[in-house]
Design an enzyme around this catalytic site. Sequence first.
Site, mmCIF file in Angstrom:
data_model
loop_
_atom_site.group_PDB
_atom_site.id
_atom_site.type_symbol
_atom_site.label_atom_id
_atom_site.label_comp_id
_atom_site.label_asym_id
_atom_site.label_seq_id
_atom_site.Cartn_x
_atom_site.Cartn_y
_atom_site.Cartn_z
ATOM 1 N N ASP A 152 0.849 -1.188 0.000
ATOM 2 C CA ASP A 152 0.000 0.000 0.000
ATOM 3 C C ASP A 152 0.888 1.242 0.000
ATOM 4 O O ASP A 152 1.672 1.469 0.929
ATOM 5 C CB ASP A 152 -0.909 -0.016 1.235
ATOM 6 C CG ASP A 152 -1.843 1.179 1.268
ATOM 7 O OD1 ASP A 152 -2.514 1.427 0.255
ATOM 8 O OD2 ASP A 152 -1.895 1.869 2.303
ATOM 9 N N THR A 203 -3.121 5.757 -4.185
ATOM 10 C CA THR A 203 -1.998 6.465 -3.558
ATOM 11 C C THR A 203 -0.687 6.215 -4.299
ATOM 12 O O THR A 203 0.096 7.142 -4.522
ATOM 13 C CB THR A 203 -1.849 6.041 -2.089
ATOM 14 O OG1 THR A 203 -1.757 4.617 -2.005
ATOM 15 C CG2 THR A 203 -3.040 6.496 -1.271
ATOM 16 N N THR A 204 -0.452 4.971 -4.689
ATOM 17 C CA THR A 204 0.776 4.656 -5.432
ATOM 18 C C THR A 204 0.758 5.342 -6.794
ATOM 19 O O THR A 204 1.766 5.895 -7.239
ATOM 20 C CB THR A 204 0.920 3.137 -5.609
ATOM 21 O OG1 THR A 204 0.841 2.501 -4.330
ATOM 22 C CG2 THR A 204 2.241 2.787 -6.250
ATOM 23 N N ASP A 245 -9.247 0.632 1.890
ATOM 24 C CA ASP A 245 -9.189 1.150 0.523
ATOM 25 C C ASP A 245 -10.495 0.868 -0.220
ATOM 26 O O ASP A 245 -11.043 1.737 -0.907
ATOM 27 C CB ASP A 245 -8.019 0.513 -0.245
ATOM 28 C CG ASP A 245 -6.677 1.103 0.160
ATOM 29 O OD1 ASP A 245 -6.668 2.028 0.992
ATOM 30 O OD2 ASP A 245 -5.637 0.631 -0.337
#
Length: 553
Positions: free
Chosen positions: A64, A97-98, A393
């Site tokens: 994550d 997010t990545t 998520d």
Amino acid sequence: MAAQLGGQPIIILKEGTERIRGREARSNNIIAAKAVAAAIRTTLGPKGMDKMLVGGGDITITNDGVTILREMDIEHPAAKMLVEVAKTQDDEVGDGTTTAAVLTGELLVRAEELLEQDVHPTVIVAGYRIAAEKAVEFLGDITYTITENDTAALLNIAKTAMTGKGAEGLKEKLAGIVVEAIRSIVDEEDGKKSVDIDNIKIEKKVGRSVEGSELIRGIVLDKNKAHHQMQDRVTDAKIALITRPIEFSKMELDAEIKISTPGELAHYLDQEEQIVRDIVNRIETAGANVVLCQLGIDDIAQHFLAKAGILAIERVEKKDIERVARATGANLITSVDDFEASDIGSAGLVELRGHGEDKMLYIKECSNPRAVSILIRGGTEHVLDSTERALEDALRAVGVAIEDETLVSGAGSPEIELALRLNEYASTLKGREQLAVIKFAQALEVIPKTLAENAGLDPIDMLVELRSQHEKGKKDGGLNVFTGEVEDMWENGVIEPLRVKIQAINSATEAAIMILRIDDVLAATGGMEHGGECGPGGCGMGGMGGMPPGMMM
């Protein structure tokens, strides 16, 4: 730092301050940001790898993006901006997010190419702003609309958000739990739906497998009863939520009580006991047979509550008290002297499950719960933590989808479509901003390229095939990393909320622009932070979290 005036030096900054200007300052910042993006790039996608983060005796295994960036001890100020990008993405939409961090790094890589061609940073900034605005506009042309009742689409969103994370093996079951949980807490006001994830309590318990995870249409608390003589099970529960301690009120003034005989002491203790008995009687008279107290319950009160057949739980966190209120329809009781039966909530069943001290309180069978719980099971703490991150998520992604009701396909298909359209749009521009828009389009392709790399596929071949399909009008064509083929991702159920993409593009653009606009770095004695130094290799690369010199993570 000093300046000359008529041959006389004027001291502006204290001695020892390091200053790096112009191209060197910008280059150092870009290098640091690129290093952070490279660190998490390999975690992107269903076949992304995990990172093991070790520090302070704790071990975290995750892929994550925001978790990795939070745990890394990053000190370089420019690199910290990527951490902020990931945090913002996580707070706003939960997923992507990545993607946001990797896109920021790639925008800087492409900007660096223009800087080497002597394109001024302000031109690049202007072009990037134009490109980001157009990208969001183009995204509106490739969206799909759903409603809260589109179960299949919501399940696919949840599964897409969990893909590649620790819960991969049981994402079918967990996706069902996620969708049902979100639907239970949807609020609607003036025709606009809103979802507050705080109304879903996630409780973790080691033991059994992840398959034992379940949704409770009510609340689960990791609490035991206040007194051993209290019952473990209450049907047709009437629940009082008290935010004050249940005890004899201590004198708050600096008062002194003089007791001269044993009889006076006995009388005083009797009065104290009677006050506590009256409090319990008021609770019983109101009809409550379960009490949740935010603070402590006096030993005497525990005794009387047990005698009255009332199950009491003490020291329940405020947030949990509020969730129970939403689930059971109870009102928070701030004074035990003044509350009514209408303040009492209801649930079909309240029971303690477990053995010995390892018990949990279940508040179940609520008629219309506005707050629910998800109990996660797993063999180890690491499994539980990984599953929790995947669920969070998915919960946010499904919540955002219900609020906005707009989706796009995943697996790199929006990025390829946007890249093609931005290249076409760039040809209509006359100034040097055209170059920046083209570079922005190229930067977007880093997402499908990285998906291919992490799956062991040839990124160039995959990009060529993706472009070919999109040029033929197949706007949902994305990369199936399991087959190595370009397929229709909407039909495959690989979909994401539109807001995830918009937030990632806007956040990445803003961070890249901020870094590009810096042309002067002033560092006090000792470097950037914590003794880092500004040397030929650049300011603060020693602040990359204690990593070995020269190692780009």
